[in-house]
Each structure stands twice: as C-alpha cells, then as structure tokens.
Design a protein around this motif. Structure first.
Motif, PDB file in Angstrom:
ATOM      1  N   PRO A   4      -9.352   1.340  16.895  1.00 31.95           N
ATOM      2  CA  PRO A   4      -7.961   1.799  16.777  1.00 31.95           C
ATOM      3  C   PRO A   4      -7.656   2.961  17.718  1.00 31.95           C
ATOM      4  O   PRO A   4      -7.906   4.109  17.405  1.00 31.95           O
ATOM      5  CB  PRO A   4      -7.855   2.228  15.310  1.00 31.95           C
ATOM      6  N   GLN A 251       4.506  -0.445   3.399  1.00 30.30           N
ATOM      7  CA  GLN A 251       3.543  -0.252   4.473  1.00 30.30           C
ATOM      8  C   GLN A 251       2.103  -0.262   3.958  1.00 30.30           C
ATOM      9  O   GLN A 251       1.172  -0.094   4.740  1.00 30.30           O
ATOM     10  CB  GLN A 251       3.818   1.081   5.184  1.00 30.30           C
ATOM     11  N   ARG A 252       1.909  -0.468   2.663  1.00 32.71           N
ATOM     12  CA  ARG A 252       0.578  -0.346   2.057  1.00 32.71           C
ATOM     13  C   ARG A 252       0.020  -1.704   1.658  1.00 32.71           C
ATOM     14  O   ARG A 252       0.755  -2.632   1.342  1.00 32.71           O
ATOM     15  CB  ARG A 252       0.644   0.539   0.814  1.00 32.71           C
ATOM     16  N   LEU A 268      -4.629   0.817   1.193  1.00 35.28           N
ATOM     17  CA  LEU A 268      -4.822   0.922   2.646  1.00 35.28           C
ATOM     18  C   LEU A 268      -3.486   1.298   3.277  1.00 35.28           C
ATOM     19  O   LEU A 268      -2.488   0.602   3.087  1.00 35.28           O
ATOM     20  CB  LEU A 268      -5.346  -0.405   3.199  1.00 35.28           C
ATOM     21  N   GLN A 269      -3.487   2.386   4.074  1.00 30.52           N
ATOM     22  CA  GLN A 269      -2.210   2.963   4.500  1.00 30.52           C
ATOM     23  C   GLN A 269      -2.215   3.366   5.972  1.00 30.52           C
ATOM     24  O   GLN A 269      -2.049   4.537   6.271  1.00 30.52           O
ATOM     25  CB  GLN A 269      -1.877   4.193   3.654  1.00 30.52           C
ATOM     26  N   ASN A 270      -2.401   2.426   6.874  1.00 29.21           N
ATOM     27  CA  ASN A 270      -2.343   2.779   8.295  1.00 29.21           C
ATOM     28  C   ASN A 270      -1.245   2.055   9.066  1.00 29.21           C
ATOM     29  O   ASN A 270      -1.134   2.209  10.278  1.00 29.21           O
ATOM     30  CB  ASN A 270      -3.689   2.525   8.978  1.00 29.21           C
ATOM     31  N   HIS A 271      -0.460   1.242   8.374  1.00 28.98           N
ATOM     32  CA  HIS A 271       0.666   0.589   9.030  1.00 28.98           C
ATOM     33  C   HIS A 271       1.872   1.525   9.026  1.00 28.98           C
ATOM     34  O   HIS A 271       2.017   2.392   8.159  1.00 28.98           O
ATOM     35  CB  HIS A 271       1.013  -0.724   8.330  1.00 28.98           C
ATOM     36  N   GLN A 296       1.089  -4.601  14.472  1.00 29.32           N
ATOM     37  CA  GLN A 296      -0.353  -4.397  14.411  1.00 29.32           C
ATOM     38  C   GLN A 296      -1.026  -5.375  13.455  1.00 29.32           C
ATOM     39  O   GLN A 296      -0.494  -5.684  12.386  1.00 29.32           O
ATOM     40  CB  GLN A 296      -0.673  -2.980  13.940  1.00 29.32           C
ATOM     41  N   LEU A 298      -4.684  -5.200  11.616  1.00 26.99           N
ATOM     42  CA  LEU A 298      -5.760  -4.240  11.362  1.00 26.99           C
ATOM     43  C   LEU A 298      -6.837  -4.891  10.514  1.00 26.99           C
ATOM     44  O   LEU A 298      -6.542  -5.574   9.529  1.00 26.99           O
ATOM     45  CB  LEU A 298      -5.220  -3.006  10.625  1.00 26.99           C
ATOM     46  N   TRP A 300     -10.078  -4.090   8.098  1.00 27.46           N
ATOM     47  CA  TRP A 300     -10.608  -3.002   7.270  1.00 27.46           C
ATOM     48  C   TRP A 300     -11.980  -3.390   6.727  1.00 27.46           C
ATOM     49  O   TRP A 300     -12.205  -4.535   6.335  1.00 27.46           O
ATOM     50  CB  TRP A 300      -9.685  -2.730   6.087  1.00 27.46           C
ATOM     51  N   GLU A 310     -10.072   5.292   4.803  1.00 28.59           N
ATOM     52  CA  GLU A 310      -9.070   6.032   5.551  1.00 28.59           C
ATOM     53  C   GLU A 310      -8.493   5.251   6.731  1.00 28.59           C
ATOM     54  O   GLU A 310      -7.284   5.273   6.978  1.00 28.59           O
ATOM     55  CB  GLU A 310      -9.663   7.357   6.061  1.00 28.59           C
ATOM     56  N   ASP A 311      -9.374   4.566   7.486  1.00 30.88           N
ATOM     57  CA  ASP A 311      -8.936   3.949   8.740  1.00 30.88           C
ATOM     58  C   ASP A 311      -9.506   2.543   8.881  1.00 30.88           C
ATOM     59  O   ASP A 311     -10.584   2.244   8.365  1.00 30.88           O
ATOM     60  CB  ASP A 311      -9.399   4.787   9.946  1.00 30.88           C
TER      61      ASP A 311
END
Length: 348
Positions: A4, A251-252, A268-271, A296, A298, A300, A310-311
């Motif tokens: 990422p 977004q989660r 999960l919260q990176n969007h 995106q 992603l 995980w 986290e990421d």
C-alpha cells in the motif's frame, strides 16, 4: 497488487506490466466491454481455465451478459459469447463444479432466477429455465442476490426485496422453501460450508442465520445500532465461524464470529469511500479482499486476530470505482474486478 503506497493507477499498471514481460503471463489483463460492467464470476471448471462471466449495468430493460476467456496464444482476454438479459443482472455465477462432471451452466438473478446452458466451445449460451415462485401474478419482486451451494449444486438460495428468501432445487426446477427472512428488503444471502446453514443480510440492519433443518426460527448474529441497512455478506468457506459484511454507504468491512453474536471481531477501515464488494480467499482462512468506490482493492491478513488489523498487506488502485470483485477458486493467485466499462484480472 502492490504494497500500500500512493501511486497513480497508470504507474502501478506500467510497473506491473514491465515486470511481467519476464514471464509468459502478465500481471494484469484488461477486457474492455461495450457497456458499464457490474456482476462477474470465475468459472471453476478445470477444462475452462481463466474463464469469466460479466454482466452489463444499463438502467433499462435491455442488458447483456458475456463469457470472457484468456486466449493463451494472444495472451489477452477476449469475448467468447454474449447473450441478452432482461434488466441488469444483480448477480451471476457459474455452476460450482471443479470436478468438471456436471453440465456447463450459468445462473443469473434480476427479475427472476434464470439458468443458462453453455455450449461445449463456450461460443453460444441459451436459456435453460426461468424460475418463478409466484406464478399467480404478472408482477415480480426483484431478486437482489443468490448463492449456489458448492457441496450440493442442486441448491440455490435467492434473496428478494419482498423480505423473503427462497431455496431452489434446480434439478426439479422449483422452490422447495420460501420464508420471510427480514422485516424489510433482503439484500444478500450466502451458504456456509455444507448444505444446511445459510445467512442473509437486509435493509432492517440485521444479519440472520438459518438452518434448513429447522426453519421455524432464525438467529440474529449482527444488528446495526441505528438500523443501517446491511448490503453484503460473505462467508469464510475455509473457517465457517467467520462472516464478513458491509453496510450501505460504509467505508468499513465488519468481520463477525458466529460463535460470538452481535460483537464484531474486527473492523477494517482503510477505504476512503463506500465499500461495494468483499471476498474471502478461497485457499486461505485468514485473507480477505475488499473493493470500493475509492477505486481500491485491498487484501487483508487477519491471522493476527483478535489483535486489531490496522493496514492491508496489498493494494491495487483501478481507474474508476470498483463495483464487484471475485477471487478465483481454480486459480487462487488471481482476482477479478469490474469497473466502468472494464473487467480486469489481477495476479495477487
């Protein structure tokens, strides 16, 4: 896919394709459709590697579905067949048949559940049957989603905006069960591993668990605090204790353990925009991919649970918001995404 980092979509694709010149297969293949793409699926038949089905999203009656396959000589994705479909297909699936012993079928949902026969060379597709559970009226309640049971491919489960779920025996071409599953529209449905357990997600903000052996009650395993509609759910087939779900305009990605109802295991919260699609890895119990309006996809790694995640471990940025993603069970190193007028397959 890459680690990422902030890169332009064109730069990611250029770097990947430069690296891929060292091998026969590219890292990314792109198919350009004549219409906006939405639903898609991978074929699991061993005699049809790198074959996909993709549907159009036209906000009118006339829509299309295409079979796409990788031409190994040309090293490119190409159309094998195309057929008309009434209204946009809300979901498309090939018959889950890795042993290649059953008929070559595709199922679609929209106004009705339809089964389609594919010819031996995948060059023609004809409708086998249109299944209608309410023949007493000319009106239908659109189907929002469905799932094809892997262990008993005679079974298909459908969800509808009329608050019901139906279980179909496609060999008998009839519904064996129809039940009121939610207080509002049902948006998604998925079988667990096996043939008896399935879950549904709905506009009433709940995820519910059902057992075909005892349909007189269901178990609410998750409910949103403000009754935000639950849009999608995906069952981990490698570890059926875990279900992933997404809410409308959220977004989660929420991961749940069915043994501990109501409390998410991790979020999960990176969007940076609404998540549209989620898929567990078909070969790993602790990897999941999410795709969103932020363009995106992603991946995980959840192996550290119950520690916070986290990421993501891998990220890919497309040229437009991603509508749907599918992870290939036959080629587990490959993920397919649909966005704008394109279908892409990406080597993980």
């Amino acid at each position: 896919f890459s680690l990422p980092v902030a890169m332009e979509p064109g730069a990611i694709q250029a770097n990947r394709e430069e690296d891929a010149q060292e091998s026969k297969m590219k890292e990314i293949y792109t198919y350009e459709a004549p219409w906006d793409t939405y639903a898609l699926d991978w074929s699991s038949r061993r005699d049809c590697p790198f074959r996909l089905v993709a549907s159009s999203f036209n906000q009118e009656y006339s829509n299309k579905v295409e079979l796409i396959q990788l031409n190994e000589e040309k090293n490119a994705l190409e159309k094998k067949a195309s057929f008309d479909h009434p209204y946009p297909a809300t979901k498309v699936m090939f018959l889950p048949d890795m042993q290649t012993c059953g008929p070559d079928l595709v199922a679609t949902t929209g106004d009705y559940l339809r089964l389609w026969n594919i010819s031996n060379e995948s060059t023609t597709v004809t409708m086998k049957v249109c299944l209608n559970n309410n023949k007493k009226t000319d009106f239908c309640a659109p189907l929002t989603s469905f799932d094809w049971n892997v262990e008993d491919p005679r079974l298909i489960a459908t969800s509808s905006i009329d608050t019901t779920c139906s279980i179909w025996d496609i060999s008998a071409e009839k519904a064996t069960t129809q039940l009121i599953a939610h207080d509002k529209e049902v948006y998604d449905i998925a079988f667990a591993k096996g043939t008896d357990i399935f879950a549904s997600a709905g506009a009433d903000g709940s995820v519910r668990l059902f057992d075909l052996r005892s349909l007189d009650h269901s178990t609410i395993i998750y409910e949103t605090a403000d009754f935000t509609p639950v849009l999608r759910l995906c069952w981990n087939k490698q570890d059926p204790n875990y279900i992933a779900t997404i809410l409308v305009d959220s977004q989660r990605v929420i991961i749940m353990d069915v043994r501990v109802p109501s409390v998410p295991v991790v979020t999960l919260q990176n969007h940076f925009a609404a998540v549209n699609s989620i898929q567990w890895a078909p070969h790993s119990s602790c990897h999941i991919c999410s795709a969103a309006d932020d363009s995106q996809a992603l991946i995980w790694d959840l192996s550290a649970l119950p520690m916070p995640i986290e990421d993501p471990i891998l990220a890919y940025t497309a040229e437009a918001p991603i509508n749907t993603l599918q992870w290939s069970s036959l080629q587990p190193d490959w993920i397919a995404i649909s966005y704008a007028k394109k279908v892409q397959i990406l080597r993980v």
